[in-house]
Write a protein that holds these residues in place. Sequence first.
Motif, PDB file in Angstrom:
ATOM      1  N   GLU A 255       0.839  -1.204   0.000  1.00  0.00           N
ATOM      2  CA  GLU A 255       0.000   0.000   0.000  1.00  0.00           C
ATOM      3  C   GLU A 255       0.879   1.261   0.000  1.00  0.00           C
ATOM      4  O   GLU A 255       0.568   2.236  -0.683  1.00  0.00           O
ATOM      5  CB  GLU A 255      -0.915  -0.054   1.233  1.00  0.00           C
ATOM      6  N   LEU A 256       1.974   1.209   0.759  1.00  0.00           N
ATOM      7  CA  LEU A 256       2.922   2.341   0.771  1.00  0.00           C
ATOM      8  C   LEU A 256       3.464   2.594  -0.630  1.00  0.00           C
ATOM      9  O   LEU A 256       3.544   3.741  -1.081  1.00  0.00           O
ATOM     10  CB  LEU A 256       4.133   2.003   1.649  1.00  0.00           C
ATOM     11  N   LEU A 257       3.857   1.508  -1.311  1.00  0.00           N
ATOM     12  CA  LEU A 257       4.425   1.637  -2.657  1.00  0.00           C
ATOM     13  C   LEU A 257       3.375   2.192  -3.619  1.00  0.00           C
ATOM     14  O   LEU A 257       3.649   3.073  -4.425  1.00  0.00           O
ATOM     15  CB  LEU A 257       4.942   0.277  -3.149  1.00  0.00           C
ATOM     16  N   LYS A 258       2.143   1.660  -3.484  1.00  0.00           N
ATOM     17  CA  LYS A 258       1.059   2.085  -4.376  1.00  0.00           C
ATOM     18  C   LYS A 258       0.753   3.570  -4.193  1.00  0.00           C
ATOM     19  O   LYS A 258       0.697   4.329  -5.147  1.00  0.00           O
ATOM     20  CB  LYS A 258      -0.172   1.234  -4.058  1.00  0.00           C
ATOM     21  N   ARG A 259       0.563   3.956  -2.935  1.00  0.00           N
ATOM     22  CA  ARG A 259       0.180   5.347  -2.670  1.00  0.00           C
ATOM     23  C   ARG A 259       1.330   6.313  -2.896  1.00  0.00           C
ATOM     24  O   ARG A 259       1.136   7.528  -2.890  1.00  0.00           O
ATOM     25  CB  ARG A 259      -0.393   5.474  -1.258  1.00  0.00           C
ATOM     26  N   SER A 260       2.549   5.802  -3.039  1.00  0.00           N
ATOM     27  CA  SER A 260       3.692   6.679  -3.344  1.00  0.00           C
ATOM     28  C   SER A 260       4.019   6.620  -4.834  1.00  0.00           C
ATOM     29  O   SER A 260       5.069   7.112  -5.258  1.00  0.00           O
ATOM     30  CB  SER A 260       4.918   6.253  -2.532  1.00  0.00           C
TER      31      SER A 260
END
Length: 282
Positions: free
Chosen positions: A147-152
Amino acid sequence: MPAKIISGKDIASEIRRELKVEVSELHKNQIFPKLVVVLVGNHPASESYVKGKIRAAEEIGMESVLIRLEDTISEEELLTKVEELNNDKSVHGILVQLPLPKQIAEQRIIEAIASDKDVDGFHPESVGRMVTGLETFLSCTPQGIMELLKRSDVPLQGKHAVVVGRSNIVGKPVALLLLQADATVTICHSKTADLASITKQADVLIAAVGRAEMITKEHVKNGAVVIDVGVNRTENGLVGDVKFDEVSEVASAITPVPGGVGPMTITMLMANTIESAKRHAR
Ligand code: NDP
């Protein structure tokens, strides 16, 4: 140029705001997501993790219950408790905080939790479904990293992702999720020869080792995205597996410790519990 900081704290806050809205919508439809956390004994780190989970539930307006049990409890007694929660229709998520006292076989407890309430995603059925890409509860830390990678907006398709660590709770599952996101994935571990020569190829580097600041700038390619899962208590306080100051000079983006993956893990637990309530309502 110094690396962009991927703030898990900020992204987790944003997701919690979204979850709060979702919980209040569910309440209007008479659906009341409920998480039960079982804490056996009073292991200091577990106390602090459990408090964080209960606080996060409060923050999003979701019901949570903490059940405290004596550390002398037998395996059978704990299994009976789990069974009771499995049968309680008002409960959507069950989390038994690990580690457990030595008289209790952790795996038996994990396997006793009903897979449709397994919001930690540790049940072998949840793991198997994740491997095959079926609907399941994804375990919280790997899901939080994704989720961190996606939202970044970190691109993964066709990129080389290197995961250092192969534990069942972080390394292996995050490697599989990266694979499902079309990255080319390499997994490293304690027997990997010439670790730096492999990590240096990474476009996305995930450090999940549990060794304070072992990933240095010699391990990192210019412009790589670095996710530090490590939580190591040292004389200088809490540090990750990555030597933040020097790696942030070469990386394009990096997560801090604390304030990186940690807050995401707890937030994904909330998301899984809400998802469970929705599935039960269906
Ligand atoms: P484990 O101890 O279960 O696994 C560590 C992994 O690192 C193993 O696969 C091990 O290899 C590998 N390893 C150890 N030494 C080296 C080395 N010198 N070179 C390469 N690989 C090495 O840890 P976890 O996966 O449970 O946790 C990893 C870290 O993440 C810890 O600091 C933990 O506290 C933290 N964590 C943070 C969470 C969060 O929410 N922020 C959640 C969960 C964990 P081998 O298999 O060969 O032994």
